[in-house]
Design a protein around this motif. Structure first.
Motif, PDB file in Angstrom:
ATOM      1  N   ASN A 130       1.279 -12.766  -4.210  1.00  0.00           N
ATOM      2  CA  ASN A 130       2.660 -12.854  -5.631  1.00  0.00           C
ATOM      3  C   ASN A 130       1.432 -12.091  -6.714  1.00  0.00           C
ATOM      4  O   ASN A 130       0.292 -12.309  -6.821  1.00  0.00           O
ATOM      5  N   LYS A 131       1.751 -11.378  -7.580  1.00  0.00           N
ATOM      6  CA  LYS A 131       1.374 -10.999  -8.297  1.00  0.00           C
ATOM      7  C   LYS A 131       0.591 -11.740  -9.551  1.00  0.00           C
ATOM      8  O   LYS A 131      -0.517 -11.384 -10.127  1.00  0.00           O
TER       9      LYS A 131
ATOM     10  N   TYR B 196      -0.220  -2.076  -1.557  1.00  0.00           N
ATOM     11  CA  TYR B 196      -0.382  -2.814  -3.462  1.00  0.00           C
ATOM     12  C   TYR B 196      -1.242  -3.289  -4.050  1.00  0.00           C
ATOM     13  O   TYR B 196      -0.641  -4.650  -4.855  1.00  0.00           O
ATOM     14  N   ALA B 197      -1.999  -2.998  -3.376  1.00  0.00           N
ATOM     15  CA  ALA B 197      -3.822  -3.934  -4.052  1.00  0.00           C
ATOM     16  C   ALA B 197      -3.677  -3.516  -5.169  1.00  0.00           C
ATOM     17  O   ALA B 197      -3.565  -2.404  -5.714  1.00  0.00           O
ATOM     18  N   GLY B 198      -5.109  -4.292  -5.840  1.00  0.00           N
ATOM     19  CA  GLY B 198      -5.873  -3.279  -7.180  1.00  0.00           C
ATOM     20  C   GLY B 198      -5.594  -4.803  -7.906  1.00  0.00           C
ATOM     21  O   GLY B 198      -4.570  -5.527  -8.356  1.00  0.00           O
ATOM     22  N   LYS B 199      -7.238  -5.009  -8.244  1.00  0.00           N
ATOM     23  CA  LYS B 199      -7.522  -5.428  -9.276  1.00  0.00           C
ATOM     24  C   LYS B 199      -8.159  -5.934 -10.551  1.00  0.00           C
ATOM     25  O   LYS B 199      -9.257  -5.019 -10.640  1.00  0.00           O
TER      26      LYS B 199
ATOM     27  N   THR C 123      10.362  -7.097  -5.827  1.00  0.00           N
ATOM     28  CA  THR C 123      10.117  -5.487  -5.948  1.00  0.00           C
ATOM     29  C   THR C 123       8.858  -5.685  -5.755  1.00  0.00           C
ATOM     30  O   THR C 123       7.883  -5.925  -7.072  1.00  0.00           O
ATOM     31  N   PRO C 124       7.637  -4.949  -5.549  1.00  0.00           N
ATOM     32  CA  PRO C 124       6.179  -4.931  -5.205  1.00  0.00           C
ATOM     33  C   PRO C 124       5.997  -3.955  -6.141  1.00  0.00           C
ATOM     34  O   PRO C 124       6.350  -2.822  -6.362  1.00  0.00           O
ATOM     35  N   GLN C 125       4.687  -4.689  -6.696  1.00  0.00           N
ATOM     36  CA  GLN C 125       4.078  -3.371  -6.971  1.00  0.00           C
ATOM     37  C   GLN C 125       2.578  -2.809  -7.076  1.00  0.00           C
ATOM     38  O   GLN C 125       1.939  -3.662  -6.964  1.00  0.00           O
ATOM     39  N   PRO C 126       2.045  -1.984  -7.494  1.00  0.00           N
ATOM     40  CA  PRO C 126       0.733  -2.073  -7.561  1.00  0.00           C
ATOM     41  C   PRO C 126      -0.251  -3.853  -8.430  1.00  0.00           C
ATOM     42  O   PRO C 126       0.821  -3.350  -9.264  1.00  0.00           O
TER      43      PRO C 126
END
Length: 463
Positions: A85-86, A172-175, A118-121
Motif C-alpha cells: 500500500n502507498k 507501480y514501484a518506486g520510492k 486505484t494503483p499508482q506509481p
C-alpha cells in the motif's frame, strides 16, 4: 535483531453445528466442526533471518522495508502475489548472503504490485538485490533510505549468487526519499554472475525500471514498460551481458525532475559521477555487452513530457557494446555520447553501436560535453562511424523499419511486420564479447522476431 513479523488477517473460524430435535435429544449423527483456513493475507515487515516459503494461496503485503539476511532464502511459488500500500511503499531487500528463489512460469508469473483500489506509481517501493561482486564505489551506500546496517554493498566475488528471478512482474514501484535518492523497480547492487534474471517486467515505475550498480549479473528477456525515468540505467562498474530486452515509454509520464536538469531516457549508462571526486577511469569500468534490444521512445507524441531526453545516453567514462538492436523515437536525440573518455572508447572501437537500426524524432546523433581540442567527434563524424564501421543503419523515416505498432502505448506491438529489414538482417556476434556462449546467435535484429513472442502470457500492457 528483529525477526520477521507476520500479521494474519483472519476471518471467523466456521464450525458446523447440528440442529437439535429437542432440548433433551441429541442428533445421533452430528456434523463435526470443520475449520476453514482464512489466513490468506499476511503482512511482512522487519528482518528475515531464516528461510521462508511464500505460496500462491496467500497474498503477502510488504510493510515498509523488509530485509532478508543471514543466509536466509525466500522461496516464492509460481502465481504468488506480493503487494504494497502507498502508506508504506514496501521494499523487499535481498541482502548479501541471502537469496531469492522467485521462479514463476509464463502461465503463473510472480507479481509484485499495488494493493490500492486505484494503483499508482510508488504504491510499491520495489525489489533490491544486494550482492558481493565488484563495483567501483561510485555509490558508497545503497540508495533509497535503507537502514544503515544494510546499506553497504559489493565485495570481490564476481560469481556471487543472489538467487533466481524468473517470470516476475514488478508493478507501480518506486520510492523517492530525496532527489536522486530512490528505489527503482528492480535495483541490482553488485549482483554476481551466479544469479539468474530472466523474464522480468517492470511496469509503470516511478523511477528507473532496472538499475545496475556494479556487478556482473547477466540477464535475458527484460521489459521496461511505461517507467518514469531511465529504463536501463547502468553505473558503478557494471560488466554484465544482457540479451532480449524491451523498453517502451509513455510519452506523457516522467518523474518530477524539479530543477535538477535530469531527463528520462531508454538507456543511461555511466561509469562514475565526477561530482563524487572520481576520475572517469575508476575501475572496474562500466562496460555492458548488450544484444537484441528494442527501445521505443516517445517520438514527440501529443502531450509528450518536456523531461524526455535520448534513446541512448552513454557518458561519464562508460564503455559499451549495443548490437543487433532497434532504437527508435528518441525525443531530443537518438544516440548521445557525452564526455571525452566515453567518446575516446568509441573512437578506438572499444565501444560500438553495432549492426543495429536507429531512428529519432530529435537529432539522430549527438556529441556533448567534449573539452579536448581538437574534438574527438562531432555529430557528423559520429554518424559516419556508426553507419560505416559499425554497420548500423539510420532510418530518417522510422516506419521503414516496419515494426507492427510500436507507438500504440496501450497495446504496443514491436514484432517486425512482413518485409521488415529486422527480419532479413542477421545478428552479428563477432565483436567485443558477443561471441560468448551466453548469447543466442539470432538471424534477426531487435528483441523479437515475427514468430516467437516471448512476452506472451506473463507480460502485461495497458497500465
Amino acid at each position: 535483531m528483529k525477526r520477521i513479523a507476520f500479521t494474519l488477517v483472519l476471518g471467523a473460524l466456521i464450525a458446523g453445528t447440528a440442529c437439535k430435535k429437542s432440548d433433551s435429544q441429541s442428533d445421533p449423527n452430528p456434523t463435526p466442526p470443520t475449520p476453514v483456513d482464512t489466513a490468506k493475507n499476511l503482512d511482512v515487515r522487519g528482518i528475515i533471518t531464516s528461510d521462508q516459503h511464500w505460496t500462491k494461496d496467500k497474498t503477502y503485503r510488504l510493510r515498509g522495508y523488509v530485509y532478508v539476511t543471514n543466509n536466509a532464502t525466500i522461496t516464492i511459488d509460481p502465481g504468488t502475489k506480493i503487494v504494497s500500500n502507498k502508506d508504506s511503499a514496501g521494499v523487499l531487500v535481498i541482502y548479501r548472503t541471502a537469496k531469492i528463489l522467485a521462479q514463476g512460469t509464463a502461465d503463473e508469473p510472480i507479481v509484485f504490485t499495488s494493493n490500492e483500489t486505484t494503483p499508482q506509481p510508488g504504491d510499491l517501493g520495489g525489489v533490491v538485490l544486494v550482492g558481493q561482486a565488484k563495483g567501483n564505489t561510485n555509490h558508497s551506500v545503497i540508495e533509497g533510505g535503507v537502514d544503515a546496517q544494510f546499506s553497504v554493498f559489493g565485495g570481490t566475488n564476481d560469481a556471487d549468487n543472489s538467487g533466481v528471478m524468473k517470470y516476475v512482474r514488478i508493478e507501480y514501484a518506486g520510492k523517492a526519499v530525496n532527489p536522486g535518492d530512490e528505489i527503482n523497480g528492480l535495483s541490482l547492487y553488485a549482483v554476481g554472475s551466479g544469479t539468474t534474471i530472466d523474464y522480468v517486467q517492470v511496469v509503470r515505475g516511478l523511477d528507473d525500471a532496472f538499475e545496475f550498480f556494479g556487478g556482473t549479473v547477466n540477464c535475458k528477456h527484460l521489459i521496461a514498460y511505461n517507467c518514469a525515468d531511465d529504463d536501463f540505467d547502468m553505473d558503478d562498474g557494471y560488466r554484465g551481458m544482457i540479451q532480449y530486452a524491451i523498453s517502451i515509454k509513455d510519452p506523457k509520464f516522467t518523474d518530477n525532475k524539479g530543477t535538477s536538469g535530469d531527463i528520462s531516457n531508454n538507456f543511461e549508462v555511466d561509469n562514475v559521477n565526477p561530482s563524487n571526486g572520481f576520475l572517469w577511469t575508476k575501475a572496474p569500468i562500466t562496460s555492458p555487452v548488450l544484444s537484441n534490444f528494442t527501445a521505443v521512445g516517445p517520438n514527440n507524441a501529443t502531450g509528450v513530457s518536456a523531461d524526455y531526453g535520448y534513446g541512448m545516453r552513454w557518458r561519464r567514462g562508460s564503455k559499451f557494446v549495443l548490437a543487433n538492436s532497434i532504437v527508435i523515437g528518441g525525443q531530443r536525440a537518438g544516440l548521445d555520447i557525452d564526455d571525452d573518455s566515453t567518446a575516446s572508447y568509441y573512437k578506438q572501437d572499444i565501444s560500438r553501436f553495432y549492426n543495429s537500426f536507429l531512428n529519432a524524432y530529435g537529432k539522430p546523433f549527438q556529441v556533448d560535453k567534449l573539452v579536448s581540442s581538437p574534438k574527438l567527434f562531432d555529430s557528423a563524424s559520429l554518424a559516419a562511424k556508426v553507419t560505416g564501421n559499425d554497420k548500423s543503419v539510420y532510418y530518417a523515416n522510422g516506419a521503414d523499419i516496419k515494426l507492427t505498432d510500436p507507438y500504440n502505448n496501450a497495446a504496443p506491438n514491436i514484432k517486425p511486420a512482413t518485409g521488415s529489414p529486422a527480419l532479413t538482417t542477421a545478428g552479428k556476434f563477432d565483436f567485443g564479447g558477443l561471441d560468448n556462449a551466453f548469447f543466442d546467435k539470432t538471424t534477426y535484429v531487435g528483441a523479437i522476431d515475427a514468430s516467437n513472442d516471448w512476452t506472451a502470457k506473463w507480460a502485461v500492457w495497458g497500465k
